[in-house]
Design a protein around this motif. Sequence first.
Motif, PDB file in Angstrom:
ATOM      1  N   TRP A 191       0.843  -1.193   0.000  1.00 17.05           N
ATOM      2  CA  TRP A 191       0.000   0.000   0.000  1.00 17.05           C
ATOM      3  C   TRP A 191       0.884   1.252   0.000  1.00 17.05           C
ATOM      4  O   TRP A 191       1.953   1.262   0.637  1.00 17.05           O
ATOM      5  N   PHE A 192       0.460   2.321  -0.675  1.00 20.03           N
ATOM      6  CA  PHE A 192       1.107   3.621  -0.496  1.00 20.03           C
ATOM      7  C   PHE A 192       0.037   4.710  -0.469  1.00 20.03           C
ATOM      8  O   PHE A 192      -1.027   4.579  -1.081  1.00 20.03           O
ATOM      9  N   GLY A 193       0.332   5.780   0.273  1.00 16.19           N
ATOM     10  CA  GLY A 193      -0.614   6.866   0.447  1.00 16.19           C
ATOM     11  C   GLY A 193      -0.255   8.087  -0.377  1.00 16.19           C
ATOM     12  O   GLY A 193       0.908   8.284  -0.769  1.00 16.19           O
ATOM     13  N   THR A 194      -1.260   8.955  -0.636  1.00 18.94           N
ATOM     14  CA  THR A 194      -1.054  10.108  -1.511  1.00 18.94           C
ATOM     15  C   THR A 194      -1.517  11.404  -0.852  1.00 18.94           C
ATOM     16  O   THR A 194      -2.174  11.408   0.192  1.00 18.94           O
ATOM     17  N   SER A 195      -1.206  12.489  -1.548  1.00 20.01           N
ATOM     18  CA  SER A 195      -1.573  13.820  -1.060  1.00 20.01           C
ATOM     19  C   SER A 195      -3.063  14.093  -1.158  1.00 20.01           C
ATOM     20  O   SER A 195      -3.540  15.123  -0.672  1.00 20.01           O
ATOM     21  N   ALA A 196      -3.826  13.192  -1.771  1.00 18.19           N
ATOM     22  CA  ALA A 196      -5.283  13.330  -1.824  1.00 18.19           C
ATOM     23  C   ALA A 196      -5.962  12.499  -0.737  1.00 18.19           C
ATOM     24  O   ALA A 196      -7.183  12.345  -0.747  1.00 18.19           O
TER      25      ALA A 196
END
Length: 426
Positions: A191-196
């Motif tokens: 999993w990776f997270g984003t600025s949205a």
Amino acid sequence: MVNAQFWSEKATGFTAANRTLSSISIVNTSVIWAIALDNSAAPDYTIKEFTKSTDGGETWTPGTINLGANTSGLGITSISAISDQIAWISAAPDVSDFGGVWKTTDGGLTWTKQTTALFNNPTDSYTSFVHFWDASNGVTGGDTENGTFEIYTTSNGGNNWNRVIGANIPSSLVGEMGYVGVTSVVGNIFWFGTSAGRIFKSIDKGLSWTVTQTPSTDFNLGLDRFTFSDANNGLFMDHNNTTTLYKTTDGGNNWTSITTPGFYKTNIAYIPGTSTVIAGAAANPFGSSYSTDNGSTWTTIDSGVFHGTLAFLNDSFGFSAGINTNATTGGISKFAGLPLKTPSFEADKQIVAYPNPTNGILKINSNNSLTKEVSVYDLLGKEVFNSKFSPLNNVNLDLNSLQAGNYILKTTSDSGKTETTKILKN
């Protein structure tokens, strides 16, 4: 002082003071690598230093990461290792040089750039992470480039990287980008997270992706954190306003707020495959705490102690980044395990498994029901043993093929009832 019942402080070996760790890669219970981060002022990722232990985290030997000429401005964003000799790092670009992925095959003495992971758009390419599951299979990624996230996979150790086609990645939103350190890995899932405030998920080592929305609309410049125990159960720590904890039981499709005091609010990490999660703080108020019920209730471990990046192999082996004073004092804390069992293993048992620990042969006795199937899982949730029976009261399992370590035993009765038990293979 670190609570010795849970943590024991070790020296990372860096000569300069105020070194913490931005990324920790646990290979096994002997070999661990970590990347230095200068914490003396604003965090400085351009410090090209690593430290490595080959004795289970008791002693550490530092080294430098030479990326070649004109790379002083590159920032090291993550490390992934598979042995005491082989590791990969991801490096983010500066104004004059492209980032990418570098590999060492000699224990960190030399590093070679893997040029087919391009990251060569001077405006949009930014390498946030690299992860390897074994000597062959890996994934690396960063920001959006030409409308989709720039993600590459390899099946030959990075000799050749192939960009994941846009059709296999959900479309990015306007201005959406990735963040350093906002990732989670369990088994083959990444999993990776984003600025949205979105979480991208791959269940096939990066070849294809799905996306879900967290309660946040931004990960607060990368300060928000999430962690998963398995494919479905996860926690999300939201810093956008007052720090709030959310949980999911369906892989991130839905999130529920947990009203719970007592967790420290910078870093959070599940012990893979369990309901136990550790939280720590690298900013005031410093400290750490743990939960054995998926974040519903928390118990303080220590206070006033810096706890940065967290990494766990199992329920008795893991690390928390500290801050060193000098080469012989501080920098990392080794996890000693919790003095209790995960609640799911405390229920009244109809099935008894013995001897536990076992040297190979495990006996299962079920006086009140008949056993028809037995599965054994490692702590990453991978099934490593399965056997089916005509329903029997007593079953003998030959587990000699399993490596030494902790496992989860799942037994299924003829009525369909299941029970789980933690076992140790010597």
